[in-house]
Design a protein around this motif. Structure first.
Motif, PDB file in Angstrom:
ATOM      1  N   PRO A 276      45.911   5.112  -6.874  1.00  0.00           N
ATOM      2  CA  PRO A 276      47.376   5.000  -6.437  1.00  0.00           C
ATOM      3  C   PRO A 276      48.332   4.645  -7.641  1.00  0.00           C
ATOM      4  O   PRO A 276      49.466   5.377  -7.766  1.00  0.00           O
ATOM      5  CB  PRO A 276      47.290   4.240  -5.414  1.00  0.00           C
ATOM      6  CG  PRO A 276      45.976   4.108  -4.839  1.00  0.00           C
ATOM      7  CD  PRO A 276      45.013   4.531  -5.987  1.00  0.00           C
ATOM      8  N   TRP A 277      47.843   3.852  -8.565  1.00  0.00           N
ATOM      9  CA  TRP A 277      48.637   3.696  -9.677  1.00  0.00           C
ATOM     10  C   TRP A 277      48.747   4.689 -10.573  1.00  0.00           C
ATOM     11  O   TRP A 277      49.836   4.879 -11.084  1.00  0.00           O
ATOM     12  CB  TRP A 277      47.864   2.105 -10.412  1.00  0.00           C
ATOM     13  CG  TRP A 277      47.869   1.097  -9.398  1.00  0.00           C
ATOM     14  CD1 TRP A 277      47.115   0.728  -8.435  1.00  0.00           C
ATOM     15  CD2 TRP A 277      49.097   0.106  -9.236  1.00  0.00           C
ATOM     16  NE1 TRP A 277      47.603  -0.720  -7.967  1.00  0.00           N
ATOM     17  CE2 TRP A 277      48.640  -0.853  -8.208  1.00  0.00           C
ATOM     18  CE3 TRP A 277      50.264   0.128  -9.796  1.00  0.00           C
ATOM     19  CZ2 TRP A 277      49.475  -1.922  -8.099  1.00  0.00           C
ATOM     20  CZ3 TRP A 277      51.328  -1.007  -9.485  1.00  0.00           C
ATOM     21  CH2 TRP A 277      50.724  -1.910  -8.561  1.00  0.00           C
ATOM     22  N   THR A 279      48.897   7.769  -9.615  1.00  0.00           N
ATOM     23  CA  THR A 279      49.543   8.752  -9.286  1.00  0.00           C
ATOM     24  C   THR A 279      51.142   8.371  -9.207  1.00  0.00           C
ATOM     25  O   THR A 279      51.847   9.246  -9.597  1.00  0.00           O
ATOM     26  CB  THR A 279      49.210   8.884  -7.776  1.00  0.00           C
ATOM     27  OG1 THR A 279      48.032   9.285  -7.688  1.00  0.00           O
ATOM     28  CG2 THR A 279      50.051   9.998  -7.147  1.00  0.00           C
ATOM     29  N   VAL A 280      51.386   6.918  -9.002  1.00  0.00           N
ATOM     30  CA  VAL A 280      52.948   6.640  -9.030  1.00  0.00           C
ATOM     31  C   VAL A 280      53.540   6.549 -10.522  1.00  0.00           C
ATOM     32  O   VAL A 280      54.371   6.974 -10.715  1.00  0.00           O
ATOM     33  CB  VAL A 280      52.666   5.384  -8.235  1.00  0.00           C
ATOM     34  CG1 VAL A 280      54.304   4.790  -8.376  1.00  0.00           C
ATOM     35  CG2 VAL A 280      52.305   5.603  -6.621  1.00  0.00           C
ATOM     36  N   VAL A 281      52.572   5.959 -11.461  1.00  0.00           N
ATOM     37  CA  VAL A 281      52.986   5.691 -12.568  1.00  0.00           C
ATOM     38  C   VAL A 281      52.714   7.020 -13.720  1.00  0.00           C
ATOM     39  O   VAL A 281      53.508   7.374 -14.851  1.00  0.00           O
ATOM     40  CB  VAL A 281      52.393   4.365 -13.260  1.00  0.00           C
ATOM     41  CG1 VAL A 281      53.037   4.025 -14.623  1.00  0.00           C
ATOM     42  CG2 VAL A 281      52.908   3.330 -12.298  1.00  0.00           C
ATOM     43  N   VAL A 283      52.152  10.255 -13.337  1.00  0.00           N
ATOM     44  CA  VAL A 283      52.786  11.541 -13.116  1.00  0.00           C
ATOM     45  C   VAL A 283      54.190  11.580 -13.750  1.00  0.00           C
ATOM     46  O   VAL A 283      54.545  12.242 -14.521  1.00  0.00           O
ATOM     47  CB  VAL A 283      52.725  12.021 -11.636  1.00  0.00           C
ATOM     48  CG1 VAL A 283      53.778  13.075 -11.440  1.00  0.00           C
ATOM     49  CG2 VAL A 283      51.402  12.300 -11.184  1.00  0.00           C
ATOM     50  N   PRO A 284      54.875  10.524 -13.395  1.00  0.00           N
ATOM     51  CA  PRO A 284      56.212  10.466 -14.034  1.00  0.00           C
ATOM     52  C   PRO A 284      56.439  10.138 -15.602  1.00  0.00           C
ATOM     53  O   PRO A 284      56.866  10.937 -16.157  1.00  0.00           O
ATOM     54  CB  PRO A 284      57.094   9.198 -13.309  1.00  0.00           C
ATOM     55  CG  PRO A 284      56.573   9.132 -12.067  1.00  0.00           C
ATOM     56  CD  PRO A 284      54.848   9.418 -12.341  1.00  0.00           C
TER      57      PRO A 284
END
Length: 330
Positions: A276-277, A279-281, A283-284
């Motif tokens: 999850p981390w 994916t959130v951090v 990709v941007p």
């Protein structure tokens, strides 16, 4: 000065002589006590054997000679044996069966050494540790088996006859050493001798107390046997203990495979926690890096002369003025 030195040397020699006498007396007392205890043990064993067999022509048993070895082929009733047993019995009512087990043990002259019970519905069970006389061990085990349906029984015996005889001889030897130390302590005439003998006597008495404690513990184990009975209800699931198998190649292979699976399981858990981390951090962050690289590419000139170096301009020379000849002199 000479008289003082003589008195000091005389006191030192007297102390050394007293210590030597103490050591020699202890050694001789130990040898005598060992021989006496061995003779007494042999005589007791021989007398018991003669009484058991009735003797010949009614003659009294003969005492064994000092220093004779104790025979190792004693009858079963003459040996010191420690009995331990464990059993599992399935009963209809656990509380009632536990009360009957306690009654059986106390009626045989024993007592309850431990009592653990659970009264959950459908999973009631009780674990009792019973101490009973050694001569009533088998009868008590049979009586406990009749409380319900016996599912498991395990009986172990340990012969401690040689350990008992050896411990008895060592106690006799240590008692003789303590007595000799007390006699020498009563004859001490100086403070140095008194302190030295008191320390040696205290050490011997401590060793004697430790040997006597071991003897009492061993006598308790041989006099009272231990029975661990487990009473389970009609619906209780009994988990049998797996027997330990000897280690080998297959056991090592199995252990290595289990360790590998455990490591992979931990790695997957860590990856699952970090996903999850990422994916959130992550990709941007990748998008920002792509945009920065794209802007840098746009600022760089593109064309046929983009890769050619810039022309080099030669530096000006220091030439003289035109109206003055170069080779003129004053």
């Amino acid at each position: 000065m000479r008289a003082t030195a003589r008195r000091r040397w005389g006191g030192f020699l007297g102390t050394a002589a007293l210590v030597a006498v103490l050591v020699l007396t202890g050694c001789s007392s130990r040898d005598e006590a060992t021989n006496a205890s061995s003779a007494a043990d042999t005589a007791a064993v021989g007398g018991a054997a003669d009484r058991g067999s009735g003797g010949k022509d009614g003659a009294a048993p003969k005492a064994a000679e000092p220093g004779a070895e104790v025979p190792s082929d004693l009858r079963v009733d003459q040996r010191s044996i420690v009995y331990t047993g464990s059993m599992t019995v399935r009963v209809k009512e656990v509380e009632r069966a536990a009360a009957e087990a306690v009654t059986i043990a106390t009626g045989a002259g024993g007592f309850v050494g431990g009592d653990q019970r659970t009264s959950d519905t459908g999973d009631a069970q009780a674990s009792l540790t019973l101490r009973v006389p050694a001569d009533r061990f088998n009868s008590v085990v049979d009586a406990l088996a009749k409380l319900g349906r016996q599912e498991r029984r395990e009986i172990k015996t340990e012969d401690v006859t040689e350990e008992t005889l050896d411990l008895q001889a060592r106690i006799s030897t240590q008692q003789a050493r303590v007595e000799s130390g007390r006699r020498l302590l009563a004859q001490a005439k100086s403070l140095t001798d008194l302190v030295l003998l008191e320390g040696e006597l205290a050490k011997r008495e401590a060793d004697l107390v430790a040997l006597q404690a071991r003897q009492r513990r061993l006598a308790d184990l041989t006099a009272l046997s231990t029975i661990t009975v487990r009473l389970v209800g009609p619906e209780t699931v009994v988990m049998e203990e797996e027997e330990e198998e000897p280690s080998g190649f297959l056991d090592g292979l199995r252990g290595g495979w289990e360790a590998l699976l455990g490591t992979l399981r931990v790695v997957l858990i860590v990856v699952g926690a970090l996903l999850p981390w990422l994916t959130v951090v992550g990709v941007p962050a990748l998008v920002v890096i792509w945009l920065v690289r794209r802007n840098r590419r746009r600022r760089t000139p593109v064309g046929p002369f983009a890769d050619q170096p810039a022309p080099v301009v030669p530096a000006p020379r220091n030439e003289p003025p035109a109206d003055i000849p170069a080779d003129s002199t004053n």
